[in-house]
Scaffold this active site. Structure first.
Site, mmCIF file in Angstrom:
data_model
loop_
_atom_site.group_PDB
_atom_site.id
_atom_site.type_symbol
_atom_site.label_atom_id
_atom_site.label_comp_id
_atom_site.label_asym_id
_atom_site.label_seq_id
_atom_site.Cartn_x
_atom_site.Cartn_y
_atom_site.Cartn_z
ATOM 1 N N ILE A 88 14.597 24.027 10.840
ATOM 2 C CA ILE A 88 13.680 23.187 11.624
ATOM 3 C C ILE A 88 12.427 24.003 11.942
ATOM 4 O O ILE A 88 12.516 25.091 12.527
ATOM 5 C CB ILE A 88 14.378 22.721 12.923
ATOM 6 N N HIS A 134 27.430 23.532 14.825
ATOM 7 C CA HIS A 134 27.737 24.589 13.852
ATOM 8 C C HIS A 134 29.250 24.761 13.787
ATOM 9 O O HIS A 134 29.912 24.786 14.836
ATOM 10 C CB HIS A 134 27.057 25.905 14.280
ATOM 11 N N GLU A 146 34.852 18.594 15.719
ATOM 12 C CA GLU A 146 33.488 18.029 15.722
ATOM 13 C C GLU A 146 33.542 16.538 16.043
ATOM 14 O O GLU A 146 32.784 16.038 16.888
ATOM 15 C CB GLU A 146 32.823 18.267 14.365
HETATM 16 C C1 GAR Z 1 29.769 20.009 9.644
HETATM 17 O O1 GAR Z 1 30.992 20.713 9.634
HETATM 18 C C2 GAR Z 1 28.705 20.803 10.376
HETATM 19 O O2 GAR Z 1 29.208 21.590 11.403
HETATM 20 C C3 GAR Z 1 28.179 21.667 9.273
HETATM 21 O O3 GAR Z 1 28.099 20.812 8.167
HETATM 22 C C4 GAR Z 1 29.202 19.904 8.229
HETATM 23 C C5 GAR Z 1 28.699 18.511 7.901
HETATM 24 O O4 GAR Z 1 29.788 17.651 7.727
HETATM 25 N N1 GAR Z 1 26.902 22.220 9.622
HETATM 26 C C6 GAR Z 1 26.529 23.451 9.254
HETATM 27 O O5 GAR Z 1 27.237 24.171 8.557
HETATM 28 C C7 GAR Z 1 25.161 23.877 9.779
HETATM 29 N N2 GAR Z 1 24.983 25.277 9.662
HETATM 30 P P1 GAR Z 1 29.555 16.084 7.686
HETATM 31 O O6 GAR Z 1 28.451 15.817 6.684
HETATM 32 O O7 GAR Z 1 30.872 15.520 7.220
HETATM 33 O O8 GAR Z 1 29.186 15.642 9.065
#
Ligand code: GAR
Length: 190
Positions: free
Chosen positions: A89, A105, A175
């Site tokens: 960003i 994250h 998450e």
């Molecule tokens: C998630 O696990 C998020 O934490 C990670 O990408 C994945 C997206 O999953 N983000 C990172 O690694 C950022 N550094 P999704 O597309 O199924 O939501």
């Protein structure tokens, strides 16, 4: 409280984006007004179509352009949620949305963050380091990768039998359990 409009920024499958959309469907004070994506073939683009949410496909140059923050402001965006968004960003956007850009994250920052640390790279690094615990970090976004102040963390055990895929599943569960409610509480408190 007037309704706050959020933009979801995502680069991948969009499972977090979907959970957030589901959580805020018919919500009293939050709506999801926009999905921003930098990968035309990402799963999240299909979610936008199915949900009838405006999709903005951008590249790195558009994200970094000086007119991008005002484009979001013209669309009435109040908060930006990074849900698996892999581009950095730019400072111009951080300045336009102070403490209004939130990232998730898939590890316990400050460990296992930074450039190149995303998705399975994170889980591989956690397992290779022999960590007994991993989890999620929800944090404000600043000009550095995975660096802004932490808002929330939740943990899960890393077991000897865990592979990066198994750990990814556990982390995704955390998450999906927490991200939308943390966003809701944060917006309610502003
Ligand atoms: C998630 O696990 C998020 O934490 C990670 O990408 C994945 C997206 O999953 N983000 C990172 O690694 C950022 N550094 P999704 O597309 O199924 O939501």
């Amino acid at each position: 409280m007037s309704k706050k409009n959020i933009a979801l920024f995502a680069s991948g499958a969009g499972s977090n984006a979907q959970k957030i959309i589901d959580h805020f469907r018919h919500h009293a004070f939050v709506s999801v007004g926009l999905i921003v994506c930098n990968k035309p073939d990402a799963g999240v683009t299909k979610i936008a179509a199915t949900e009838g949410i405006e999709l903005l496909l951008i590249d790195k140059a558009e994200l970094q352009s000086s007119s991008f923050p005002s484009l979001l402001q013209e669309k009435g965006i109040d908060f930006i949620i990074l849900a698996g968004f892999l581009l950095k960003i730019p400072a111009s956007l951080v300045e336009a949305y102070p403490r209004r850009i939130i990232n998730i994250h898939p590890a316990l920052l400050p460990k296992y963050g930074g450039k190149g640390m995303y998705g399975h790279f994170v889980h591989e690094a956690v397992i290779n380091a022999g960590e007994k615990e991993s989890g999620i970090t929800i944090h404000y976004v600043d000009e550095q990768y995975d660096h802004g102040a932490t808002i929330f963390q939740a943990t899960c055990a890393v077991l000897p039998a865990d592979t990066p895929d198994l750990l990814a599943q556990k982390v995704h569960l955390l998450e999906h359990q927490h991200f939308a409610t943390v966003i809701e509480e944060l917006i309610a408190g502003k």
